[in-house]
Design a protein around this motif. Structure first.
Motif, mmCIF file in Angstrom:
data_model
loop_
_atom_site.group_PDB
_atom_site.id
_atom_site.type_symbol
_atom_site.label_atom_id
_atom_site.label_comp_id
_atom_site.label_asym_id
_atom_site.label_seq_id
_atom_site.Cartn_x
_atom_site.Cartn_y
_atom_site.Cartn_z
ATOM 1 N N GLU A 456 44.020 46.804 47.040
ATOM 2 C CA GLU A 456 42.704 46.302 46.624
ATOM 3 C C GLU A 456 41.966 47.326 45.779
ATOM 4 O OE1 GLU A 456 41.745 43.348 50.424
ATOM 5 O OE2 GLU A 456 41.071 45.435 50.431
ATOM 6 N N ARG A 459 43.577 47.241 42.250
ATOM 7 C CA ARG A 459 43.202 46.070 41.456
ATOM 8 C C ARG A 459 41.734 46.101 41.077
ATOM 9 N NH1 ARG A 459 46.446 41.274 44.728
ATOM 10 N NH2 ARG A 459 48.468 41.596 43.711
ATOM 11 N N ASP A 462 37.512 41.743 39.819
ATOM 12 C CA ASP A 462 38.108 40.763 38.907
ATOM 13 C C ASP A 462 37.303 40.605 37.628
ATOM 14 O OD1 ASP A 462 40.178 40.196 40.609
ATOM 15 O OD2 ASP A 462 39.092 38.606 41.659
ATOM 16 N N LYS A 467 40.639 38.465 32.252
ATOM 17 C CA LYS A 467 41.190 38.366 33.600
ATOM 18 C C LYS A 467 42.695 38.105 33.501
ATOM 19 C CE LYS A 467 36.850 36.812 35.621
ATOM 20 N NZ LYS A 467 36.151 35.776 36.396
ATOM 21 N N LYS A 468 43.452 39.030 34.054
ATOM 22 C CA LYS A 468 44.908 38.934 33.977
ATOM 23 C C LYS A 468 45.474 38.890 35.376
ATOM 24 C CE LYS A 468 45.001 41.883 29.855
ATOM 25 N NZ LYS A 468 43.605 42.311 29.882
ATOM 26 N N THR A 469 46.627 38.306 35.520
ATOM 27 C CA THR A 469 47.349 38.326 36.783
ATOM 28 C C THR A 469 48.229 39.565 36.795
ATOM 29 O OG1 THR A 469 47.379 35.910 36.860
ATOM 30 C CG2 THR A 469 48.946 37.081 38.267
ATOM 31 N N VAL A 470 47.940 40.472 37.703
ATOM 32 C CA VAL A 470 48.659 41.739 37.774
ATOM 33 C C VAL A 470 49.893 41.543 38.636
ATOM 34 C CG1 VAL A 470 48.514 44.161 38.421
ATOM 35 C CG2 VAL A 470 46.498 42.983 37.545
ATOM 36 N N THR A 471 51.054 41.832 38.057
ATOM 37 C CA THR A 471 52.308 41.653 38.777
ATOM 38 C C THR A 471 52.614 42.895 39.612
ATOM 39 O OG1 THR A 471 53.632 42.565 36.968
ATOM 40 C CG2 THR A 471 53.151 40.197 36.917
ATOM 41 N N GLU A 472 53.550 42.739 40.547
ATOM 42 C CA GLU A 472 53.955 43.857 41.392
ATOM 43 C C GLU A 472 54.619 44.944 40.559
ATOM 44 O OE1 GLU A 472 56.676 44.700 45.383
ATOM 45 O OE2 GLU A 472 56.303 42.641 44.680
ATOM 46 N N GLN A 474 53.894 45.745 37.448
ATOM 47 C CA GLN A 474 52.845 46.491 36.765
ATOM 48 C C GLN A 474 52.152 47.469 37.712
ATOM 49 O OE1 GLN A 474 50.678 43.060 35.323
ATOM 50 N NE2 GLN A 474 51.270 43.493 33.201
ATOM 51 N N ARG A 522 43.960 47.954 34.266
ATOM 52 C CA ARG A 522 42.921 47.205 33.558
ATOM 53 C C ARG A 522 43.248 47.024 32.073
ATOM 54 N NH1 ARG A 522 37.740 47.002 35.740
ATOM 55 N NH2 ARG A 522 37.901 46.747 37.994
#
Length: 611
Positions: A456, A459, A462, A467-472, A474, A522
């Motif tokens: 948390e 990340r 938000d 706004k992007k979906t952060v992959t594992e 990355q 980010r």
């Protein structure tokens, strides 16, 4: 009864009027003081006239107040009457103590609620000001308000609420009971008190008027004596010795006179007050003796006790009120500063008519920019500098506040007072207030850790520019780039481990690198890194520097506020600020070679061998 500035602060917090229930409780406690004094006097009266010894006639304490002894059953023995009265005293004392506890507790709660509400308003107002002024521009004023002015006002208001209206009620109630017991003595005592106070203030006023002048003159003469003592041989070589000695002797006499006058300016207080108090006490005892011995007098000897207790309570209340009024006057300046900060003009921007940007793709340019703080003092003056992507840009200032003000402008906080700030060729005034702020990221020296899991914290919020979906994958890449792999593997649940600010499992460097990893995730256009000032081993500093350099990309403007010499050497460009201006811009090596001021700052702040 309080100043306009304090009243304005109370209205801001919704406490324009003091709570009626709390004031009522304080008034009840105040009335208990003369009541207890009267009960004790009744007990002594019963004791003195028990069984009417030697034909003594029972005299009530006051012809205008109910006699406690006569309210009790007639067939009660003297000891039973005394016991009942003392029981009543204990009951009143218990009630008074309980009410006083809740009274003080409620006052402290109200004082803290006042402070908390103002802290929230100051924070919200500072946030609004940040859209048109940098955070550093209001840092000094906001720090003074939170650390100095607000605690003083809160403490003074708490004492005021404890005093008013409780001690006003106690003062009036005690004087009223004293008047009902012995009106003549009460009037004489009040007149004598006023007389003593007026004499004291008259002497004290004259002393305060002349004392500063005498003290300053004595200090100047003493400095002159010291100078003449040191330069004596030199003066003797210029002037005749007799003339020098006469001058020294005259100045010594003047100093002796003023020093004695200064040090003995308060010597009159105790003797004068002792003499006046003694005369008044003798007069008081004489009047008491006359009333007691008078054949037609109803004055009871036992009434002296409640009379003295009531006057003592009235004196205490008068002193408390006077001190509280004086203290409220002293904090008026603090209240004025709080109101002034909360009344600073905030330029409302109409964002509907302004442009929005998704990222900074080219550069940020400042042309002759001037920036002022909330007091109108200059933080930056005529600053012209260019920030390009793909470089590690260091900002060094003789005063760190100026460096913070510059990088805050890059992050979209504030608008220049004069000059132009261009973002990709567009004036900052034409952009929405939070447009640039959403495309910038701040890496705090402590990593800005919040209570939550490591994931948390990585990340973060938000609320990013895209706004992007952060992959594992990355996340793992960011952890690796920030040199956090070993640290996270040592945690019990790795990235799911719950951490908090000042977590002893994380060193200062670990927390800082979490902030770097967050910035890498980010992928914002402007990254500002505030480096910790903790000195570490060279290997650890190199790892942190590699993590910082990992943020440098062709699509991002990367600025660092360096605290370590290794980082300063790695910067592609160093911007040096001095006296609110750009003193020079070049690489670290070039500045060392050509700029003496930079060499001096570099030695003072970045010397690895300093203690």
């Amino acid at each position: 009864m309080i100043s306009k500035s304090l009243s304005a602060l109370l209205r801001r917090t919704g406490q324009s009027s003091w709570g009626g229930s709390t004031a009522l409780v304080g008034s009840v406690v105040a009335v208990c003081v003369p009541l207890i004094a009267y009960l004790l006097g009744s007990m002594v009266n019963c004791l003195l006239y028990a069984q009417q010894r030697q034909g003594a006639v029972y005299k009530p304490l006051s012809p205008w107040l109910p006699d406690v002894g006569h309210l009790l059953p007639v067939d009660w023995a003297p000891l039973a009457r005394i016991t009942a009265i003392l029981g009543g005293v204990l009951i009143v004392l218990t009630i008074c103590a309980v009410l006083l506890f809740f009274f003080y507790r409620q006052i402290q709660r109200s004082a803290v609620a006042f402070e908390v509400e103002l802290i929230g308003q100051l924070r919200m107002y500072a946030r609004r000001l940040a859209t048109t002024r940098t955070l550093s521009a209001q840092q000094t004023a906001l720090t003074d308000c939170l650390d100095y002015h607000l605690p003083r006002v809160r403490a003074s208001l708490g004492r005021w609420w404890r005093t008013f209206p409780r001690h006003v009620t106690q003062l009036l109630a005690c004087i009223l009971v004293a008047l009902l017991i012995a009106p003549t003595l009460t009037v004489l005592t009040l007149l004598a008190t006023v007389f003593v106070v007026l004499i004291y203030r008259m002497f004290d006023r004259s002393r305060r008027t002349s004392l500063p002048v005498v003290r300053e003159r004595a200090a100047q003469q003493r400095n002159g004596l010291v100078e003449q003592s040191i330069r004596g041989p030199l003066l003797n070589s210029i002037h005749e010795e007799d003339e020098v000695e006469k001058r020294f002797s005259d100045q010594l006499d003047h100093y002796r006179h003023d020093a004695i006058r200064s040090l003995t300016s308060s010597a009159w207080r105790i003797p004068t007050m002792l003499l006046i108090s003694g005369l008044l006490a003798c007069l008081f005892l004489f009047v008491v003796a006359v009333q007691v011995l008078a054949s037609d007098s109803n004055f009871a000897i036992a009434s002296i006790l409640p009379f003295v207790l009531c006057l003592t309570g009235a004196s205490i209340s008068a002193v408390r009120l006077e001190r509280t009024f004086r203290e409220l006057k002293l904090v008026e300046s603090a209240a004025d500063e709080l109101n002034r900060f909360l009344s600073l003009s905030v330029d409302e921007l109409n964002d509907d008519e302004l442009l929005d940007i998704a990222q900074v793709s080219k550069q940020i340019e400042l042309e002759h920019v001037t920036l002022q703080d909330s007091n109108g003092r200059k933080l930056l003056e005529d600053v012209s500098v260019l920030f390009k992507p793909g470089q590690l840009i260091g900002v060094v200032a003789s005063q760190p506040l100026q460096a913070h003000a510059l990088v805050e402008l890059l992050m979209g906080f504030g608008r220049p007072v004069s000059g132009r700030m261009l973002v990709d060729g567009e004036l900052i005034a034409n952009l929405k207030s939070r447009s640039l702020t959403k495309c910038a990221h701040w890496v705090a020296r402590d990593g800005a850790i919040v209570t939550g899991s490591v994931l948390e914290n990585l990340r973060g919020s938000d609320d990013t520019c895209a706004k992007k979906t952060v992959t594992e994958e990355q996340i793992n890449d960011a952890i690796t780039a920030a040199k956090l792999t070993t640290t996270i593997q040592k945690l019990p649940n790795e990235t799911m481990t719950l951490i908090s600010p000042d977590d002893d499992r994380l060193s200062t460097e670990d927390a800082f690198r979490i902030g770097i990893a967050r910035a890498a995730l980010r992928q914002t256009s402007v990254v500002v890194v505030e480096e910790p000032d903790v000195r570490l081993e060279a290997e650890m500093e190199e790892e942190s520097l590699e993590a910082i350099c990992g943020l440098v990309k062709p699509s991002a403007i990367t600025v660092v506020l360096p605290q370590r010499l290794l980082t300063l050497r790695q910067c592609d460009v160093v911007v040096m600020l001095h006296n609110h201006r750009i003193a020079d811009t070049a690489t670290h090596a070039e500045l060392l070679q050509r700029n003496e001021l930079y060499r001096h700052i570099n030695y003072l702040r970045f010397n690895p061998f300093r203690s």
